[in-house]
Design an enzyme around this catalytic site. Structure first.
Site, mmCIF file in Angstrom:
data_model
loop_
_atom_site.group_PDB
_atom_site.id
_atom_site.type_symbol
_atom_site.label_atom_id
_atom_site.label_comp_id
_atom_site.label_asym_id
_atom_site.label_seq_id
_atom_site.Cartn_x
_atom_site.Cartn_y
_atom_site.Cartn_z
ATOM 1 N N VAL A 63 0.858 -1.189 0.000
ATOM 2 C CA VAL A 63 0.000 0.000 0.000
ATOM 3 C C VAL A 63 0.894 1.239 0.000
ATOM 4 O O VAL A 63 1.831 1.344 0.789
ATOM 5 C CB VAL A 63 -0.944 0.016 1.226
ATOM 6 C CG1 VAL A 63 -1.733 1.320 1.278
ATOM 7 C CG2 VAL A 63 -1.883 -1.180 1.198
ATOM 8 N N GLY A 108 4.337 4.106 3.045
ATOM 9 C CA GLY A 108 3.935 2.846 2.430
ATOM 10 C C GLY A 108 4.093 1.700 3.398
ATOM 11 O O GLY A 108 4.632 1.878 4.501
ATOM 12 N N LYS A 109 3.601 0.567 3.045
ATOM 13 C CA LYS A 109 3.805 -0.642 3.849
ATOM 14 C C LYS A 109 3.466 -1.842 2.997
ATOM 15 O O LYS A 109 2.650 -1.752 2.068
ATOM 16 C CB LYS A 109 2.876 -0.616 5.078
ATOM 17 C CG LYS A 109 3.366 -1.485 6.225
ATOM 18 C CD LYS A 109 4.449 -0.777 7.017
ATOM 19 C CE LYS A 109 4.961 -1.596 8.159
ATOM 20 N NZ LYS A 109 5.845 -0.816 9.048
ATOM 21 N N GLY A 110 4.107 -2.957 3.306
ATOM 22 C CA GLY A 110 3.812 -4.185 2.573
ATOM 23 C C GLY A 110 3.664 -5.340 3.530
ATOM 24 O O GLY A 110 4.064 -5.255 4.690
ATOM 25 N N ASP A 149 10.297 -5.269 8.650
ATOM 26 C CA ASP A 149 9.245 -5.082 9.663
ATOM 27 C C ASP A 149 9.137 -6.433 10.384
ATOM 28 O O ASP A 149 10.080 -7.229 10.337
ATOM 29 C CB ASP A 149 7.930 -4.655 8.995
ATOM 30 C CG ASP A 149 6.886 -4.170 10.005
ATOM 31 O OD1 ASP A 149 7.103 -3.133 10.632
ATOM 32 O OD2 ASP A 149 5.871 -4.856 10.194
#
Ligand code: NAD
Length: 421
Positions: A63, A108-110, A149
């Site tokens: 995202v 953002g992040k995944g 993460d």
């Protein structure tokens, strides 16, 4: 477009924090609308040939919440509980954290929904490479820069970097941060979050008319953030009187020997502080009720709740972890005049040095650890001062103030850039 998770869910909670700060800012409707929607949500299927010979398909997400300030920045999480809602909320939080740190990144992040403890090393590598291949058009050093993460580490980042480099045909170290030093990682990155926690603790105590060198401190969590915060804070002369982790806790009113505790945890098969001979055991409730100057929750989310907030006697809470205080507990602490330094400010040291890593990769010129630490010091102090100024000016708590500073920065560039249509 319907946005998944906009009603309730974790993204719903993230929006509540946003809405509170946007209300005090008096943000206009149009910008409010833009900033409460994720710019891009990508869902991919990642088929992996398992060691058993079977093909398993994993769902992955990336995202990009907001790109107004620059490329998206945010980690990749491997966990069975990963959902699009969670990844969207984490990407929104990264947007505000980067803006508050005043670095030229969006959020953002995944994530991939998987249980990495059940994957062999080969399966983990295959999954990582396929996930990167599936999102490759959306990422890049100018577009979106992932990082580690939960359950991803330097090795996973090296695979991300290699997969991307193979696709574009040349080594591109700036595609990802949190890499091994040999592959373009930055000195000081491992310690960056804990160092940032130490800096804001020192600045917050100064604001309260206190001196870190004479403060008493208790730390929840003794992993990357907790142990390094404790070590650096003790080095400044403060007394770390208690540490708790998943297994138990240890207390010594005269001060724990932190280097010895770090070594004890390292060699302990369960990697816990429980049983450390340099102090006495302490329960969770006893921990929260300690008569200390500073509490540092640096473990998990939702640790300070309405059930234990009444026990707290500290004057200052510094959120090393993400989301350790529930909104109700946060309000009670504010009402009792306990100063809470919010996560997006307190643990912003990590993403700040990730930014430094990206800058060094793009220049192909690497800084000394001293240079990294000096620049981190300047960035953390700047963010702390901007937040405190806003809190005093608008008479709001530090969390609302931190969001206000961040939202205002993103809103300002969004207005300047205008509407492309
Ligand atoms: P970590 O896995 O290295 O350490 C977590 C620590 O929390 C361990 O000591 C563990 O024993 C303890 N813990 C787990 N469950 C607990 C419980 N129920 N009660 C008490 N202690 C418990 O993780 P980390 O990298 O130190 O991250 C900690 C927090 O900081 C997370 O919220 C993370 O999102 C946040 N954070 C980390 C970074 C970073 O650079 N590592 C950056 C920003 C935010």
């Amino acid at each position: 477009m319907a946005v998944l998770g906009i009603e309730g869910g974790i993204f719903g909670s993230a929006l509540e924090e946003f809405n509170r700060a946007a209300t005090v800012l008096g943000l206009e409707r149009g910008i409010w609308n833009i900033l409460s929607h994720p710019k891009r949500q990508i869902t991919v299927s990642c088929p992996v040939l398992m060691d058993s010979g079977e093909i398993q398909v994993f769902t992955g997400y990336r995202v990009q919440y907001n790109l107004a300030l620059g490329p998206a920045k945010g980690g990749i999480r491997y966990h069975p509980g990963v959902t699009l809602d969670e990844v969207t909320a984490l990407a929104a939080w990264m947007t505000w954290k980067c803006a508050l740190a005043n670095i030229p990144f969006g959020g953002g992040k995944g994530g991939v929904t998987c249980d990495p403890t059940r994957l062999s090393r080969r399966e983990l590598e295959a999954l990582t490479r396929r996930y990167v291949a599936e999102i490759i058009d959306a990422i890049g050093p100018e577009k979106d820069i992932p990082a580690p993460d939960v359950n991803t580490n330097e090795q996973v980042m090296a695979w991300v970097m290699d997969t991307y480099s193979m696709h574009v045909g040349h080594t591109t170290t700036g595609i990802v941060t949190g890499k091994p030093l040999e592959l373009g990682g930055s000195l000081g990155r491992r310690e960056a979050t804990g160092r940032g926690v130490m800096i804001v603790t020192r600045e917050a105590l100064k604001h309260l008319g206190r001196d870190l060198a004479h403060a008493t401190v208790a730390v929840q969590g003794f992993g990357n953030v907790g142990s390094i915060s404790a070590e650096l804070i003790a080095r400044e002369g403060a007394t770390i009187v208690a540490v708790v982790d998943w297994k138990g806790g240890v207390h010594n009113a005269a001060g724990l020997d932190i280097p010895k505790l770090v070594e004890y945890v390292r060699v302990n098969p369960e990697h816990t502080v429980a049983g450390f001979p340099g102090g006495d055991p302490i329960t969770n409730d006893e921990f929260w009720a300690l008569d200390v100057d500073v509490l540092i929750p640096a473990a998990l989310e939702n640790q300070i709740t309405v059930d234990n907030v009444g026990l707290i006697r500290a004057r200052l809470v510094v959120e090393g972890a993400n989301g350790p205080t529930t909104p109700d507990a946060n309000k009670l602490l504010h009402d009792r005049n306990v100063l809470v330094i919010p996560d997006i400010l307190a643990n912003g040291g990590g993403v700040t040095v990730s930014y430094f890593e990206w800058v060094q990769d793009r220049h192909g010129y690497f800084w000394s650890e001293r240079e990294v630490n000096e620049r981190l010091e300047a960035k953390m102090c700047e963010a702390f001062e901007a937040t405190l100024r806003t809190a005093l000016q608008y008479r709001v708590d530090m969390r609302t103030a931190a969001y206000m500073v961040a939202i205002n920065r993103v809103a300002t560039v969004t207005r300047m850039r205008g509407m492309y249509a």
